[in-house]
Design an enzyme around this catalytic site. Structure first.
Site, PDB file in Angstrom:
ATOM      1  N   TYR A 156       0.844  -1.213  -0.002  1.00  0.00           N
ATOM      2  CA  TYR A 156      -0.026  -0.085   0.080  1.00  0.00           C
ATOM      3  C   TYR A 156       0.827   1.232  -0.029  1.00  0.00           C
ATOM      4  O   TYR A 156       0.765   2.165  -0.964  1.00  0.00           O
ATOM      5  CB  TYR A 156      -0.997   0.043   1.187  1.00  0.00           C
ATOM      6  CG  TYR A 156      -2.123  -1.024   1.163  1.00  0.00           C
ATOM      7  CD1 TYR A 156      -2.798  -1.220   0.273  1.00  0.00           C
ATOM      8  CD2 TYR A 156      -1.925  -2.134   2.011  1.00  0.00           C
ATOM      9  CE1 TYR A 156      -3.714  -2.274  -0.061  1.00  0.00           C
ATOM     10  CE2 TYR A 156      -3.018  -3.202   1.808  1.00  0.00           C
ATOM     11  CZ  TYR A 156      -3.892  -3.361   0.852  1.00  0.00           C
ATOM     12  OH  TYR A 156      -4.589  -4.139   0.695  1.00  0.00           O
ATOM     13  N   PRO A 190     -11.153  -0.803  -1.534  1.00  0.00           N
ATOM     14  CA  PRO A 190     -12.514  -1.642  -1.813  1.00  0.00           C
ATOM     15  C   PRO A 190     -13.612  -0.874  -1.310  1.00  0.00           C
ATOM     16  O   PRO A 190     -13.537   0.095  -0.418  1.00  0.00           O
ATOM     17  CB  PRO A 190     -11.929  -2.796  -1.105  1.00  0.00           C
ATOM     18  CG  PRO A 190     -11.112  -2.286   0.124  1.00  0.00           C
ATOM     19  CD  PRO A 190     -10.211  -1.233  -0.520  1.00  0.00           C
ATOM     20  N   HIS A 228      -7.571   0.781   1.978  1.00  0.00           N
ATOM     21  CA  HIS A 228      -7.335  -0.824   2.585  1.00  0.00           C
ATOM     22  C   HIS A 228      -6.076  -0.773   3.542  1.00  0.00           C
ATOM     23  O   HIS A 228      -5.732  -1.901   4.101  1.00  0.00           O
ATOM     24  CB  HIS A 228      -6.935  -1.346   1.131  1.00  0.00           C
ATOM     25  CG  HIS A 228      -7.288  -2.862   0.958  1.00  0.00           C
ATOM     26  ND1 HIS A 228      -7.313  -3.498   2.225  1.00  0.00           N
ATOM     27  CD2 HIS A 228      -7.847  -3.515  -0.152  1.00  0.00           C
ATOM     28  CE1 HIS A 228      -7.838  -4.874   1.670  1.00  0.00           C
ATOM     29  NE2 HIS A 228      -8.219  -4.758   0.619  1.00  0.00           N
ATOM     30  N   SER A 234      -6.123 -15.148   4.358  1.00  0.00           N
ATOM     31  CA  SER A 234      -5.867 -14.514   5.586  1.00  0.00           C
ATOM     32  C   SER A 234      -4.926 -15.340   6.719  1.00  0.00           C
ATOM     33  O   SER A 234      -4.892 -16.195   6.705  1.00  0.00           O
ATOM     34  CB  SER A 234      -7.053 -14.514   6.453  1.00  0.00           C
ATOM     35  OG  SER A 234      -7.077 -14.350   7.700  1.00  0.00           O
ATOM     36  N   SER A 255     -10.235 -12.029  -4.766  1.00  0.00           N
ATOM     37  CA  SER A 255     -10.464 -12.586  -3.198  1.00  0.00           C
ATOM     38  C   SER A 255     -11.700 -12.770  -3.083  1.00  0.00           C
ATOM     39  O   SER A 255     -12.845 -12.090  -3.476  1.00  0.00           O
ATOM     40  CB  SER A 255     -10.079 -11.414  -2.358  1.00  0.00           C
ATOM     41  OG  SER A 255     -10.588 -10.224  -2.424  1.00  0.00           O
ATOM     42  N   GLN A 256     -12.028 -13.507  -2.129  1.00  0.00           N
ATOM     43  CA  GLN A 256     -13.379 -14.147  -1.485  1.00  0.00           C
ATOM     44  C   GLN A 256     -13.843 -12.856  -0.510  1.00  0.00           C
ATOM     45  O   GLN A 256     -13.015 -12.712   0.644  1.00  0.00           O
ATOM     46  CB  GLN A 256     -13.140 -15.421  -0.879  1.00  0.00           C
ATOM     47  CG  GLN A 256     -14.728 -15.791  -0.526  1.00  0.00           C
ATOM     48  CD  GLN A 256     -14.796 -17.229   0.394  1.00  0.00           C
ATOM     49  OE1 GLN A 256     -15.647 -17.340   1.491  1.00  0.00           O
ATOM     50  NE2 GLN A 256     -13.905 -18.423  -0.080  1.00  0.00           N
TER      51      GLN A 256
HETATM   52  N1  COA Z   1     -16.036 -30.749   0.940  1.00  0.00           N
HETATM   53  C1  COA Z   1     -17.406 -30.383   1.513  1.00  0.00           C
HETATM   54  N2  COA Z   1     -17.178 -29.036   2.113  1.00  0.00           N
HETATM   55  C2  COA Z   1     -16.074 -28.516   2.038  1.00  0.00           C
HETATM   56  C3  COA Z   1     -14.898 -28.902   1.610  1.00  0.00           C
HETATM   57  C4  COA Z   1     -14.948 -30.458   0.773  1.00  0.00           C
HETATM   58  N3  COA Z   1     -14.091 -31.006   0.360  1.00  0.00           N
HETATM   59  N4  COA Z   1     -14.074 -28.135   1.725  1.00  0.00           N
HETATM   60  C5  COA Z   1     -14.317 -27.148   2.354  1.00  0.00           C
HETATM   61  N5  COA Z   1     -15.857 -27.298   2.606  1.00  0.00           N
HETATM   62  C6  COA Z   1     -16.700 -26.502   3.301  1.00  0.00           C
HETATM   63  C7  COA Z   1     -15.838 -25.988   4.588  1.00  0.00           C
HETATM   64  O1  COA Z   1     -15.999 -26.792   5.634  1.00  0.00           O
HETATM   65  C8  COA Z   1     -16.745 -24.374   4.794  1.00  0.00           C
HETATM   66  O2  COA Z   1     -18.125 -24.709   5.523  1.00  0.00           O
HETATM   67  P1  COA Z   1     -18.909 -23.685   6.240  1.00  0.00           P
HETATM   68  O3  COA Z   1     -19.463 -22.976   5.124  1.00  0.00           O
HETATM   69  O4  COA Z   1     -19.672 -24.577   6.991  1.00  0.00           O
HETATM   70  O5  COA Z   1     -17.716 -22.802   6.915  1.00  0.00           O
HETATM   71  C9  COA Z   1     -16.887 -24.016   3.077  1.00  0.00           C
HETATM   72  O6  COA Z   1     -16.975 -25.382   2.560  1.00  0.00           O
HETATM   73  C10 COA Z   1     -15.990 -23.262   2.788  1.00  0.00           C
HETATM   74  O7  COA Z   1     -14.532 -23.627   2.675  1.00  0.00           O
HETATM   75  P2  COA Z   1     -13.737 -23.037   1.599  1.00  0.00           P
HETATM   76  O8  COA Z   1     -14.484 -22.810   0.324  1.00  0.00           O
HETATM   77  O9  COA Z   1     -12.901 -24.273   1.370  1.00  0.00           O
HETATM   78  O10 COA Z   1     -12.970 -21.938   2.100  1.00  0.00           O
HETATM   79  P3  COA Z   1     -12.517 -21.009   3.289  1.00  0.00           P
HETATM   80  O11 COA Z   1     -13.856 -20.397   3.781  1.00  0.00           O
HETATM   81  O12 COA Z   1     -11.753 -22.218   4.034  1.00  0.00           O
HETATM   82  O13 COA Z   1     -11.918 -19.982   2.756  1.00  0.00           O
HETATM   83  C11 COA Z   1     -10.128 -18.449   1.927  1.00  0.00           C
HETATM   84  C12 COA Z   1     -10.612 -19.943   2.028  1.00  0.00           C
HETATM   85  C13 COA Z   1      -8.540 -18.515   1.284  1.00  0.00           C
HETATM   86  C14 COA Z   1     -10.998 -17.601   1.192  1.00  0.00           C
HETATM   87  C15 COA Z   1      -9.991 -18.177   3.518  1.00  0.00           C
HETATM   88  O14 COA Z   1      -9.099 -19.075   4.249  1.00  0.00           O
HETATM   89  C16 COA Z   1      -9.334 -16.663   3.634  1.00  0.00           C
HETATM   90  O15 COA Z   1      -8.203 -16.595   3.716  1.00  0.00           O
HETATM   91  N6  COA Z   1     -10.028 -15.813   3.756  1.00  0.00           N
HETATM   92  C17 COA Z   1     -10.136 -14.457   3.881  1.00  0.00           C
HETATM   93  C18 COA Z   1      -9.879 -13.661   2.436  1.00  0.00           C
HETATM   94  C19 COA Z   1      -9.800 -12.139   2.521  1.00  0.00           C
HETATM   95  O16 COA Z   1      -8.750 -11.727   3.417  1.00  0.00           O
HETATM   96  N7  COA Z   1     -10.455 -11.611   1.855  1.00  0.00           N
HETATM   97  C20 COA Z   1     -10.524 -10.178   1.791  1.00  0.00           C
HETATM   98  C21 COA Z   1      -9.223  -9.532   1.140  1.00  0.00           C
HETATM   99  S1  COA Z   1      -9.505  -7.783   1.178  1.00  0.00           S
END
Ligand code: COA
Length: 638
Positions: free
Chosen positions: A94, A107, A333, A449, A549-550
């Site tokens: 940044y 954002p 950000h 994250s 990003s998610q």
């Molecule tokens: N089978 C069935 N379900 C599964 C699965 C599988 N093989 N793998 C994952 N899932 C489920 C998880 O248990 C979770 O369930 P929930 O909805 O009940 O919590 C769900 O699916 C989501 O998991 P997944 O899609 O694997 O992703 P995550 O939530 O772990 O997200 C990242 C991954 C990288 C996005 C997250 O770790 C992260 O870092 N988020 C922050 C991003 C960020 O900073 N964004 C802002 C930027 S400004």
């Protein structure tokens, strides 16, 4: 035991006790990072180039080589600091970036379109919103926010809450070479508690505490009415100074240097720089408020002729209330990630829609001093900066190609049923979309994250994996040489590779922060820049043509941002159980990109992957039926 201990995180994060709870960000082993780096880039560069890179990396990592020296220093830094990468990352990501904050960096959250009966109704919404912000801030100040726990992959561990404490206490000062992010931690109660309200490009101080008592909703509404009246007065109207903050950071720093020569300007700036947040009361834009239009208006205000100057981009949190119902939040950000922005936005939105209005009776409204207009002194030199900043914002406005796309065919639930990670699945679908657009994969950024660690922010998941490339090739092969089961195998491999990278990243084992750390240590040691960092491959691998990003929400709203390079895409997505919102951005000036085309092929790809999975399941069921049938006694007796 862990949960019990982590409860102390609710209380100030600065205490050693809480720091003992969360581990420090690790420094990955050098060899592991270098091997991963080679694996990440091999399929993205030409063979000749890769050979060169491999030799450079091997030399860097050789026993007794430069890499070892830097790694040793980095480990020492890890011991000495709370978070070895924090400052390096903040500057690189940044503060050193000279591009304008709107579109390029800040954002936004886009709220659902509001329906206001009239102007007063819009102000009522704004008053309510301000009360919601004050309630949320009170929770933060009392350190009463519940600790976040990781969800999804490796769920259950407590997360660092530090970012929340920067929401209302940060200010990003523009600098000629680098910006400065100031955070007033432990803000003393004597610090004035005020909000800056922007209305018709004028800025007003709204004190939210008068005689040691916070304003109630009715009082805030009455102050906002006074502000809009004052802003109406054309004779007192001052030039649109806020537009300066939308400029390139160096240009804004130069303009600010000119501004602060005058005491009046210094006083006004000091009030803005110490405020809690900015509330922008926007004029109607006159545009059809579709999702994409509202996203554009949040990202840049619609330019000089609309609400582009009704902003102060240095301030971390700007809440926008458009008189036409276009509302949302714009944030700088640098102090925090989108996830924290979502938490705050959702709290405020729930406050607005959830509880009955707390309008006090007229008799309980106090006589309040009127809000103050901020005054500015301009000379022709500053006027020149204003005009130039306005032109540059206009160019940015004309350049942004945005497409908000709600994919309604399926969401997380379908993906989970395939026993796949929804996030990994979406990332692979984005790779397929990019490949369909341009016939190749490129360096991709996905934020991961690292809040499991002290003061953790993010690292990068490099989603353009070799496995993703193998999969997208099988899906797009015109000769149709791949069978469904081969494609399915490649899909699973791609999703597994993506999931494994995700797990590595969220546990501090990704490569981007580590490589940055090694580079910065070399600089601190005044060493000649190691060859690995001058290599064409390294430079290209840091141009994130696809930046993703998610940002999930639980309330109806969505986050979006612009691309980070001129020839790139920004792709922010919000997975819900039965649909996924994608916000795709690119620049019109780049003829090689088109958000509409990207969205079209993304939709196509998501449907193709679904069909592939469904065919796979149908085939598996048939197979199971057959084998079950085979095991049963033959009724026919044949
Ligand atoms: N089978 C069935 N379900 C599964 C699965 C599988 N093989 N793998 C994952 N899932 C489920 C998880 O248990 C979770 O369930 P929930 O909805 O009940 O919590 C769900 O699916 C989501 O998991 P997944 O899609 O694997 O992703 P995550 O939530 O772990 O997200 C990242 C991954 C990288 C996005 C997250 O770790 C992260 O870092 N988020 C922050 C991003 C960020 O900073 N964004 C802002 C930027 S400004």
């Amino acid at each position: 035991y862990i949960r019990q201990k982590s409860i102390c995180i609710i209380h100030p994060y600065q205490t050693t006790e809480s720091h003992e709870v969360l581990p420090k960000v690790p420094v990955p082993p050098l060899k592991q990072t270098l091997d991963t780096y080679l694996k990440c880039v091999q399929h993205l560069v030409k063979e000749e180039q890769f050979k060169k890179t491999k030799a450079i990396v091997e030399k860097f990592g050789a026993p007794g080589g430069v890499g070892e020296v830097l790694q040793k220093k980095l480990l020492e830094r890890r011991d000495k600091t709370t978070n070895w990468v924090y400052d390096y990352w903040l500057e690189d990501m940044y503060l050193n970036n000279r591009l304008a904050l709107p579109v390029n960096s800040s954002p936004v959250m886009v709220f659902p379109k509001q329906t206001f009966r009239d102007h007063k109704d819009a102000l009522r919404f704004a008053a309510r919103l301000i009360r919601g912000v004050l309630e949320y801030k009170a929770l933060i100040d009392a350190r009463a926010l519940p600790v976040d726990f990781a969800r999804g992959q490796l769920a259950g561990t407590p997360l660092c809450m530090e970012q929340y404490y920067r929401l209302f206490t940060s200010y990003r000062y523009p600098g000629l070479k680098t910006d400065v992010l100031k955070v007033q931690m432990n803000a003393a109660s004597s610090v004035p508690e005020h909000i800056i309200v922007a209305c018709k490009n004028q800025f007003f101080v709204l004190d939210v505490v008068v005689n040691s008592k916070q304003l109630n909703e009715t009082e805030i509404l009455s102050q906002l009415e006074k502000i809009t009246k004052m802003a109406e007065n054309a004779e007192e109207r001052l030039p649109p100074v806020g537009i300066l903050t939308s400029d390139g950071r160096t240009e804004w720093a130069q303009a600010r240097d000119a501004l602060i020569k005058d005491q009046t300007n210094r006083d006004s700036l000091a009030l803005i720089e110490s405020c809690m947040c900015v509330v922008c009361l926007d004029e109607p834009s006159g545009l059809e408020p579709r999702d994409t239009t509202r996203a554009l208006l949040m990202l840049h205000g619609g330019g000089r002729e609309k609400n582009g100057a009704n902003r102060w981009y240095d301030k971390s949190m700007q809440f926008v209330v458009g008189m036409d119902g276009v509302c949302g939040v714009v944030c700088d950000h640098s102090p925090f990630e989108g996830i924290v922005l979502v938490q705050c936005s959702e709290y405020v939105m729930k406050y607005i829609t959830g509880s009955p209005s707390k309008m006090a009776r007229a008799s309980s409204i106090r006589e309040l001093p009127p809000p103050r207009r901020l005054l500015w002194k301009f000379n022709p030199h500053i006027q020149g900066h204003l005009a130039a900043a306005g032109d540059r914002l206009q160019r940015l406005v004309n350049n942004l190609d945005m497409d908000v796309f709600k994919f309604k065919v399926y969401g997380k639930e379908f993906i989970k049923k395939q026993k796949m990670s929804p996030d990994a699945f979406i990332q692979v679908a984005l790779q397929l979309a990019f490949f369909k657009c341009s016939g190749r994969l490129v360096s991709t950024y996905e934020s991961a994250s690292i809040r499991r660690f002290q003061e953790g922010r993010v690292d990068n998941i490099r989603s353009a994996t070799p496995e993703a490339l193998a999969f997208v090739k099988s899906m797009t092969d015109e000769r149709a040489t791949f069978t469904d089961s081969e494609k399915m195998k490649r899909l699973r491999d791609a999703i597994n590779a993506q999931t494994n990278y995700t797990i590595a990243a969220i546990t501090g084992m990704a490569i981007d922060n580590h490589l940055l750390g090694l580079l910065r240590i070399a600089k601190e040691l005044n060493m000649e820049k190691p060859e690995i960092f001058c290599d064409e491959t390294y430079l290209a691998s840091n141009q994130f043509i696809l930046s993703t990003s998610q940002v999930p929400t639980t309330v109806e709203m969505f986050c979006c941002y612009g691309p980070v390079v001129p020839n790139g895409y920004g792709a922010c997505y919000n997975p819900q159980s039965d649909h996924i919102i994608f916000c795709v951005s690119s620049f019109w000036e780049n003829t090689g990109t088109s958000s509409a085309v990207f969205v079209k092929v993304l939709n196509e790809g998501l449907l193709e992957i679904r069909d592939l999975c469904n065919r796979g399941s149908a085939a598996a069921t048939k197979l199971a039926d057959c084998s079950q049938g085979a095991g049963q006694p033959h009724k026919s007796g044949k």
